[in-house]
Write a protein that holds these residues in place. Structure first.
Motif, PDB file in Angstrom:
ATOM      1  N   VAL A   1       0.885  -1.345   0.027  1.00  0.00           N
ATOM      2  CA  VAL A   1      -0.099   0.017   0.044  1.00  0.00           C
ATOM      3  C   VAL A   1       0.990   1.396   0.201  1.00  0.00           C
ATOM      4  CG1 VAL A   1      -2.055  -1.081   1.266  1.00  0.00           C
ATOM      5  CG2 VAL A   1      -0.133  -0.084   2.616  1.00  0.00           C
ATOM      6  N   PRO A   2       0.428   2.298  -0.453  1.00  0.00           N
ATOM      7  CA  PRO A   2       1.168   3.643  -0.701  1.00  0.00           C
ATOM      8  C   PRO A   2       1.706   4.295   0.699  1.00  0.00           C
ATOM      9  CG  PRO A   2      -0.911   3.851  -1.790  1.00  0.00           C
ATOM     10  CD  PRO A   2      -1.034   2.723  -1.096  1.00  0.00           C
ATOM     11  N   LYS A   3       0.731   4.296   1.825  1.00  0.00           N
ATOM     12  CA  LYS A   3       1.138   4.777   3.009  1.00  0.00           C
ATOM     13  C   LYS A   3       1.191   4.134   4.204  1.00  0.00           C
ATOM     14  CE  LYS A   3      -0.396   9.440   1.163  1.00  0.00           C
ATOM     15  NZ  LYS A   3      -1.451  10.126   1.011  1.00  0.00           N
ATOM     16  N   VAL A   4       1.842   4.567   5.003  1.00  0.00           N
ATOM     17  CA  VAL A   4       1.580   3.934   6.568  1.00  0.00           C
ATOM     18  C   VAL A   4       0.180   3.930   6.951  1.00  0.00           C
ATOM     19  CG1 VAL A   4       2.212   4.380   9.024  1.00  0.00           C
ATOM     20  CG2 VAL A   4       4.028   4.677   7.152  1.00  0.00           C
ATOM     21  N   ARG A   5      -0.320   5.102   6.841  1.00  0.00           N
ATOM     22  CA  ARG A   5      -1.921   5.262   7.102  1.00  0.00           C
ATOM     23  C   ARG A   5      -2.648   3.971   6.643  1.00  0.00           C
ATOM     24  NH1 ARG A   5      -4.331  10.576   5.958  1.00  0.00           N
ATOM     25  NH2 ARG A   5      -4.563   9.736   3.741  1.00  0.00           N
ATOM     26  N   ASP A   6      -2.177   3.773   5.250  1.00  0.00           N
ATOM     27  CA  ASP A   6      -2.957   2.716   4.618  1.00  0.00           C
ATOM     28  C   ASP A   6      -2.803   1.475   4.883  1.00  0.00           C
ATOM     29  OD1 ASP A   6      -3.951   4.796   2.794  1.00  0.00           O
ATOM     30  OD2 ASP A   6      -2.294   4.610   1.529  1.00  0.00           O
ATOM     31  N   ALA A   7      -1.475   1.217   5.614  1.00  0.00           N
ATOM     32  CA  ALA A   7      -1.103  -0.198   5.966  1.00  0.00           C
ATOM     33  C   ALA A   7      -2.021  -0.217   7.385  1.00  0.00           C
ATOM     34  CB  ALA A   7       0.387  -0.155   6.481  1.00  0.00           C
ATOM     35  N   ARG A   8      -2.216   0.508   8.301  1.00  0.00           N
ATOM     36  CA  ARG A   8      -2.910   0.425   9.414  1.00  0.00           C
ATOM     37  C   ARG A   8      -4.246  -0.100   9.088  1.00  0.00           C
ATOM     38  NH1 ARG A   8      -1.503   6.249  11.324  1.00  0.00           N
ATOM     39  NH2 ARG A   8       0.376   5.865  12.258  1.00  0.00           N
ATOM     40  N   ILE A   9      -4.951   0.980   7.969  1.00  0.00           N
ATOM     41  CA  ILE A   9      -6.206   0.797   7.811  1.00  0.00           C
ATOM     42  C   ILE A   9      -6.615  -0.685   6.948  1.00  0.00           C
ATOM     43  CG2 ILE A   9      -6.494   2.072   5.664  1.00  0.00           C
ATOM     44  CD1 ILE A   9      -9.173   2.286   8.165  1.00  0.00           C
ATOM     45  N   SER A  10      -5.606  -0.930   6.005  1.00  0.00           N
ATOM     46  CA  SER A  10      -5.936  -2.127   5.212  1.00  0.00           C
ATOM     47  C   SER A  10      -5.805  -3.588   6.405  1.00  0.00           C
ATOM     48  CB  SER A  10      -4.933  -2.423   3.914  1.00  0.00           C
ATOM     49  OG  SER A  10      -3.768  -2.214   4.514  1.00  0.00           O
TER      50      SER A  10
ATOM     51  N   ILE B   1     -10.667   1.537  15.525  1.00  0.00           N
ATOM     52  CA  ILE B   1     -10.543   2.487  16.399  1.00  0.00           C
ATOM     53  C   ILE B   1      -9.184   3.082  16.346  1.00  0.00           C
ATOM     54  CG2 ILE B   1     -10.505   3.112  19.173  1.00  0.00           C
ATOM     55  CD1 ILE B   1     -13.009   1.177  19.369  1.00  0.00           C
ATOM     56  N   TYR B   2      -8.051   2.087  16.702  1.00  0.00           N
ATOM     57  CA  TYR B   2      -6.870   2.456  16.603  1.00  0.00           C
ATOM     58  C   TYR B   2      -6.440   3.400  15.392  1.00  0.00           C
ATOM     59  CZ  TYR B   2      -1.792   1.568  15.409  1.00  0.00           C
ATOM     60  OH  TYR B   2      -0.459   1.735  15.120  1.00  0.00           O
ATOM     61  N   VAL B   3      -6.921   3.064  14.105  1.00  0.00           N
ATOM     62  CA  VAL B   3      -6.740   3.832  12.928  1.00  0.00           C
ATOM     63  C   VAL B   3      -7.033   5.228  13.314  1.00  0.00           C
ATOM     64  CG1 VAL B   3      -7.135   4.093  10.581  1.00  0.00           C
ATOM     65  CG2 VAL B   3      -6.746   2.102  11.401  1.00  0.00           C
TER      66      VAL B   3
ATOM     67  N   ASN C   1      -4.547   8.427  13.184  1.00  0.00           N
ATOM     68  CA  ASN C   1      -4.767   9.427  12.280  1.00  0.00           C
ATOM     69  C   ASN C   1      -4.752  10.949  13.003  1.00  0.00           C
ATOM     70  OD1 ASN C   1      -4.470   7.765  10.233  1.00  0.00           O
ATOM     71  ND2 ASN C   1      -6.672   7.763   9.671  1.00  0.00           N
ATOM     72  N   GLN C   2      -5.546  10.722  14.304  1.00  0.00           N
ATOM     73  CA  GLN C   2      -5.624  12.096  15.019  1.00  0.00           C
ATOM     74  C   GLN C   2      -4.285  12.746  15.508  1.00  0.00           C
ATOM     75  OE1 GLN C   2      -8.712  11.767  17.869  1.00  0.00           O
ATOM     76  NE2 GLN C   2     -10.196  11.592  16.409  1.00  0.00           N
ATOM     77  N   LEU C   3      -3.568  11.615  16.062  1.00  0.00           N
ATOM     78  CA  LEU C   3      -2.180  11.837  16.547  1.00  0.00           C
ATOM     79  C   LEU C   3      -1.382  12.342  15.614  1.00  0.00           C
ATOM     80  CD1 LEU C   3      -1.118  11.434  19.521  1.00  0.00           C
ATOM     81  CD2 LEU C   3      -0.254   9.339  18.698  1.00  0.00           C
ATOM     82  N   ASP C   4      -1.191  11.816  14.339  1.00  0.00           N
ATOM     83  CA  ASP C   4      -0.426  12.230  13.375  1.00  0.00           C
ATOM     84  C   ASP C   4      -0.698  13.518  12.979  1.00  0.00           C
ATOM     85  OD1 ASP C   4       0.681   9.671  13.185  1.00  0.00           O
ATOM     86  OD2 ASP C   4      -0.259   8.942  11.590  1.00  0.00           O
ATOM     87  N   ARG C   5      -1.933  13.899  12.865  1.00  0.00           N
ATOM     88  CA  ARG C   5      -2.274  15.305  12.414  1.00  0.00           C
ATOM     89  C   ARG C   5      -1.861  16.274  13.737  1.00  0.00           C
ATOM     90  NH1 ARG C   5      -6.974  13.491  10.040  1.00  0.00           N
ATOM     91  NH2 ARG C   5      -8.122  13.492  12.101  1.00  0.00           N
TER      92      ARG C   5
END
Lengths: 611, 98
Positions: A280-289, B81-83, B87-91
């Motif tokens: 996946v493209p981003k770290v955030r995407d790894a979490r959500i996937s 919930i973790y995601v 995401n909030q923490l990253d922002r």
């Protein structure tokens, strides 16, 4: 149209779809071959991961296994889902930020050690081959059961297909094929499950019907006019027939605990699952996937225990004390038609021990010695018993139980039990094949990447060009398919036993090394490697002793079975790693900076060679 | 603008503190979420299963329900919930990737 035609049609159409996707998604670079270019959408990656993860065993065997073990079967349900929480929270985002291709890459770089990389490569290859042999066999079995092709030709057809899209498309081809395979397999699983739920509980949602009252066409027959919960009735039937209570099980609590933990941690440590989060493209995407993956998996995993309970209740209700002979008067309870159909496949067998013409099914133990083998008369005709039942050459046991039932039947026979149209039966074949092929392809990719990237590129020939590396990757994928096919046609007798190995090894080797590598900045080469060696050696010796050298269950350490021992291996690994690392020199400065860096998501970029 | 050596040190200390604060919040989330993960599966589904089976949820003995259904639902919820939290923490710390 008959079942055969429908099966050819649906399986043929699904194969054409997979091939079409493979041609559309050919890999042009090593980045595309190893990690699909790092551009996969998280939802697509979630589906691909779910198909990758759910094997022929999940699709065909799991519901049956739970059906026959009741509460004890929960270890698989929690074990094979809970690992994704560990994966999402502790591994996926950091490995994605680390941004290389494979697990051995992480071990090799984080612990600045070629030895570590090579240990990891061999673990990855061993774990993957253990698994893939079972998948290829599964393909062969599905073909032979539904299409009347022999197992060898079935395996060859499966090999040809995987060969085509794995060598051509690499991870990119595999990922998009797996998305299609997920859709096929979940549809094939849910349709019969919803129908059987309606038949037994009058509720279209299996997850709810499971906890409801027995009602509906088949359910009210089993309830016999009572207003009773399905689970209560099931426990009651079990008590009457001498089976252990369905909702309690028989394993010790510590063993249940350890097996669940080993399966969870093993799941999070399996290389073919971890590698998916690099795509996946981003770290955030790894979490959500990881979240999407678990959601897609949970649809099947929360349905399976419901199917298990429905099928079990219906099975006992339908066959217990039923008269076999079709010429019996209509006033007596007669055996249903599907019982006879599946008798012809050898998955159900009945020995009329007390010669009363009625099927007696109870918890006294197996009905016959070994798996049923049909008796053959002198003139090659099929000998039949007094009630018209098939006869078997196995010697009957002294138990009162007269019925042999293969566990797989709980999923395979569902459409017939529920009286569903022929296309649904054909759908089960396509679903089973999708489950087996998607898992096989994912595993083969790990093997080919381990060879071309971790061994050739990173260890033996660092100057290899992109083109040659891609070619090496394709050749190793092809070779891996052939080896896997060989094991599928000539399955080594120990396949079932070594599955415990795959999880035990993943749990006791990779998992602590990766976790400590991320969360303990001071973890060094000496600590991680000695921990891995202790974990692997302890777990392997325990499994070998009990699975191959004849150890008996009364010798189990603290009553922990070989399936659960990976949990102890993991604990030993962690303890040894922490102690050794504190007694030796801290890792070099640039490694500590690397750890700081992977803890922050920003700047992940696509995974690549450059770093 | 970084004008003097003193400013430079201040910026450095600041980032270092930010980095630590980010990591500590992350670890706090992990501890809370993994505690829930452990309680619903190993706690309710295994260790306390017999006690919970005294109660029922519809037709399910409660402990059995956690082992075969409930734990899995909670697992899915935990990841989502973790995601959200991360995401909030990253922002908040400017680590967001876009």
């Amino acid at each position: 149209m008959d079942v055969q035609t429908w099966t050819f049609l649906i399986v043929g159409a699904s194969f054409a779809l997979y091939i079409g996707i493979a041609i559309w998604s050919r890999a042009a670079s090593t980045g595309e071959f190893y990690i699909a270019g790092g551009g996969v959408h998280p939802v697509a990656n979630g589906m691909a991961t779910a198909a990758d993860w759910m094997s022929a065993a999940s699709f065909i065997s799991m519901a049956g296994l739970i059906s026959f073990t009741g509460y004890d079967g929960s270890v698989y349900l929690m074990g094979w889902t809970g690992g994704y929480v560990l994966l999402a929270l502790l591994l996926a985002p950091y490995l994605r930020k680390f941004g290389k291709f494979t697990v051995p890459d992480f071990v090799g770089d984080r612990y600045y050690s070629h030895t570590g990389r090579i240990i990891a490569v061999f673990c990855a290859i061993f774990v993957s081959f253990t698994y893939v042999a079972g998948q290829m066999r599964g393909v062969g079995v599905v073909f032979s059961r539904f299409l009347e092709v022999d197992i060898t030709s079935g395996v060859l057809i499966g090999m040809a297909l995987v060969f085509f899209y794995a060598t051509l498309g690499g991870m990119k081809g595999i990922t998009y094929t797996q998305v299609a395979q997920y859709v096929v397999l979940i549809f094939a699983y849910m349709v019969p499950a919803i129908f059987i739920s309606i038949l037994l509980s009058n509720n279209p949602l299996p997850q709810l019907g499971f906890g409801g009252f027995l009602s509906g066409e088949l359910g009210s027959q089993v309830a016999g006019g009572q207003q009773i919960y399905l689970i209560d009735k099931l426990n009651q039937l079990h008590a009457e027939l001498g089976f252990a209570e369905y909702t309690s099980g028989t394993k010790s609590m510590l063993d249940i605990f350890c097996i669940t933990m080993a399966l969870m941690v093993g799941t999070a440590g399996l290389p073919h699952v971890i590698i998916r989060f690099y795509t996946v493209p981003k770290v955030r995407d790894a979490r959500i996937s990881a979240g999407w993956a678990l959601l897609f998996i949970a649809i099947l995993y929360t349905t399976a225990p419901a199917v298990a309970a429905f099928a079990r209740t219906n099975l006992i209700g339908a066959i217990s004390n039923a008269t076999y002979s079709s010429s019996a008067p209509d006033s007596v309870k007669k055996i249903p038609g599907w019982f006879k159909t599946w008798e012809d496949t050898g998955l159900i067998a009945w020995v009329d021990k007390n010669k009363d013409g009625k099927v007696r099914y109870d918890g006294s133990g197996s009905a016959m010695v070994g798996k049923p083998k049909f008796a053959v008369a002198e003139d090659d005709s099929t000998p039949l018993g007094a009630s018209g039942e098939r006869l078997f050459s196995n010697s009957p046991t002294d138990n009162t139980n007269e019925v042999y039932i293969d566990r797989d039947i709980m999923v395979l026979a569902n459409p017939e039990i529920a009286g569903l149209p022929n296309w649904v039966i054909a759908l089960i074949a396509a679903g089973g094949l999708a489950a087996a092929l998607s898992t096989a392809a994912g595993l083969l990719l790990v093997v080919s990447t381990a060879i071309s990237h971790d061994l050739v590129k990173r260890t033996f020939n660092p100057n290899i060009s992109e083109r040659s590396e891609l070619l090496t990757a394709r050749i190793s994928a092809a070779a891996a398919v052939i080896v896997a096919g060989y094991f599928g046609i000539n399955p080594p007798g120990f396949v079932a036993q070594v599955v415990a190995f795959a999880f035990g090894l993943a749990a006791s080797s990779f998992f602590p090394a990766i976790i400590l590598g991320i969360f303990d900045k001071k973890m060094n080469r000496e600590g991680a490697l000695s921990g891995m060696v202790v974990g692997i050696v302890f777990t392997a010796m325990y499994i070998i002793y009990f699975k191959f050298l004849g150890g008996t269950s009364d010798q189990w350490f603290l009553g922990i079975s070989p399936e659960g021992i990976g949990t102890l291996g993991m604990i030993f690994n962690t303890v040894v790693a922490v102690i050794v690392s504190r007694l030796t020199t801290a890792p070099p400065e640039h490694i500590q900076e690397l750890v700081e860096d992977i803890r922050i998501p920003r700047g992940a970029g696509a995974a690549s060679e450059a770093h | 603008m970084i004008a003097t050596f003193g400013d430079l040190v201040e910026v450095f200390v600041d980032t270092e503190n930010q980095r630590l604060a980010y990591w500590r919040s992350n670890l706090t989330y992990l501890i809370v979420l993994l505690t829930i993960w452990f309680v619903v599966s190993y706690g309710f589904g295994i260790l306390l299963v017999d006690e919970l089976n005294q109660f029922s949820l519809g037709g399910f003995p409660l402990g059995f329900w956690f082992a075969q259904q409930g734990a899995i639902y909670v697992f899915v919820a935990l990841i989502f919930i973790y995601v959200q939290l991360m995401n909030q923490l990253d922002r908040k710390y400017g680590h967001s990737e876009d």
